[in-house]
Design a protein around this motif. Structure first.
Motif, PDB file in Angstrom:
ATOM      1  N   VAL A 179      74.742  74.282   2.702  1.00 23.50           N
ATOM      2  CA  VAL A 179      74.745  73.785   1.328  1.00 23.50           C
ATOM      3  C   VAL A 179      74.398  72.292   1.324  1.00 23.50           C
ATOM      4  N   SER A 226      78.612  70.466  -8.124  1.00 25.93           N
ATOM      5  CA  SER A 226      79.400  71.707  -8.217  1.00 25.93           C
ATOM      6  C   SER A 226      78.513  72.938  -8.410  1.00 25.93           C
ATOM      7  N   GLU A 280      74.061  68.313   0.004  1.00 22.85           N
ATOM      8  CA  GLU A 280      74.997  67.347  -0.581  1.00 22.85           C
ATOM      9  C   GLU A 280      74.855  67.323  -2.105  1.00 22.85           C
ATOM     10  N   ASN A 290      82.493  76.738  -5.718  1.00 22.24           N
ATOM     11  CA  ASN A 290      83.494  76.018  -6.488  1.00 22.24           C
ATOM     12  C   ASN A 290      83.153  76.025  -7.983  1.00 22.24           C
ATOM     13  N   THR A 306      78.011  75.255  -6.362  1.00 23.80           N
ATOM     14  CA  THR A 306      78.465  75.996  -5.193  1.00 23.80           C
ATOM     15  C   THR A 306      79.455  77.055  -5.662  1.00 23.80           C
ATOM     16  N   GLN A 327      76.750  70.151  -3.666  1.00 25.04           N
ATOM     17  CA  GLN A 327      78.195  69.904  -3.610  1.00 25.04           C
ATOM     18  C   GLN A 327      78.624  68.915  -4.687  1.00 25.04           C
ATOM     19  N   LYS A 328      77.878  67.818  -4.841  1.00 29.25           N
ATOM     20  CA  LYS A 328      78.232  66.796  -5.824  1.00 29.25           C
ATOM     21  C   LYS A 328      78.161  67.340  -7.248  1.00 29.25           C
TER      22      LYS A 328
END
Length: 322
Positions: A277, A285, A279, A289, A287, A282-283
């Protein structure tokens, strides 16, 4: 969507598809499983109540059959993809042209909800035709269906996977396992049932509409570490042999001539690129999450299906090695 809504799932008899159908059936949806050979997909009927899941013939390279499979559908899931080319199944026609055809016909049919499952290594600039056509397929879907949800899983594992099962089977016969490129490439293996749940939530909540979600498990590991984990689970000792890419290329050229090759020249372009995944995802969201899902770790699942590769089967004590 309401229970009873009709969802057409292209490629629903595959590894991810059968788990996605099971998850959808539990929610009370009706599922039309669009596959090239419906007589080989009859097993999916048992994932739901009588008449809830129905295989139909459709080939995403054929407009007429795609159109028929979409008739009356409330939502569409496209799971069709190939790992290597064979006969008329080409990367361009399946992963790029096929995705475009399904999205175009879904738009024409007035379908408002579309989920497209791609791959985390999709890249329009990649040297790999597989990765390029995955990216082109995403672009084609979003051009037709701007609110579509794109899901990009890393390597998917589960009882029917073609990753851990393949190398565990190889370790049963071979004294060594090859580490192409030294085995340094990073992966973030993701449990198939988590991917299936992500598909359902993308259909139901709209949280992923128009976004590209990257799906990775809770653990990041190098290829070497994944091979070491596999060997621990099956209770075997094998040599992990580093194999430079330039030496692997002629081997891949030979292997890709087989019906179900373990390695192709096209795949060699990807083996040195991390499969994790980003960056940015991830930052933002984008994902698991962002979909409200806590991904499952490998060691909670692998023993349940890799035990058959131990010398004495699933009941062998793991400290016994050969």
């Amino acid at each position: 969507m309401r229970p009873g809504s009709l969802i057409t799932v292209f490629g629903g008899s595959g590894f991810i598809g059968r788990h996605a159908i099971q998850a959808l059936a539990r929610r009370g949806y009706r599922i039309r499983v669009a596959v090239r050979r419906p007589n080989e997909a009859l097993f999916v009927k048992t994932t739901g109540d009588v008449g809830q899941v129905e295989p139909v013939q459709a080939n995403i390279r054929d407009t007429r059959s795609v159109r028929a499979a979409l008739e009356g559908a409330d939502a569409v899931v496209n799971l069709v993809g190939i790992l290597h080319e064979a006969g008329p199944q080409r990367f361009e026609s399946v992963q790029a042209g096929g995705a475009d055809r399904v999205a175009r016909e879904a738009k024409a049919a007035g379908v408002g909800i579309f989920v497209h499952v791609s791959a985390i290594d999709a890249d329009a600039e990649s040297k790999s035709v597989y990765a390029r056509t995955k990216a082109l397929g995403e672009q084609a879907v979003l051009a037709q269906m701007p609110n579509a949800a794109i899901l990009r899983p890393s390597v998917v594992f589960g009882p029917e996977d073609d990753f851990f099962n393949r190398f565990a089977a190889m370790a049963r016969l071979s004294p060594f396992l090859p580490l192409i490129g030294g085995g340094k490439t990073k992966f973030q293996p993701v449990y198939v049932k988590d991917v299936a749940e992500a598909i359902v939530r993308a259909l139901e909540t709209g949280a992923a509409d128009g976004k590209v979600f990257e799906l990775g498990g809770p653990e990041t590991a190098t290829f070497r570490e994944l091979m070491e984990l596999t060997l621990r689970e099956i209770g075997r000792k094998r040599i992990l042999l580093p194999l430079p890419v330039f030496l692997a290329k002629p081997l891949a050229a030979i292997l890709q001539l087989l019906p179900n090759p373990a390695l192709t020249v096209d795949q060699l372009h990807l083996v040195t690129l991390d499969n994790v995944v980003s960056e940015a995802a991830q930052k933002e969201s984008r994902t698991f999450n962002g979909l409200g899902i806590a991904p499952t770790g490998m060691e909670a699942i692998l023993p349940a299906y890799l035990g058959r590769f131990r010398r004495r089967g699933q009941f062998e004590q793991l400290h016994v090695t050969e």
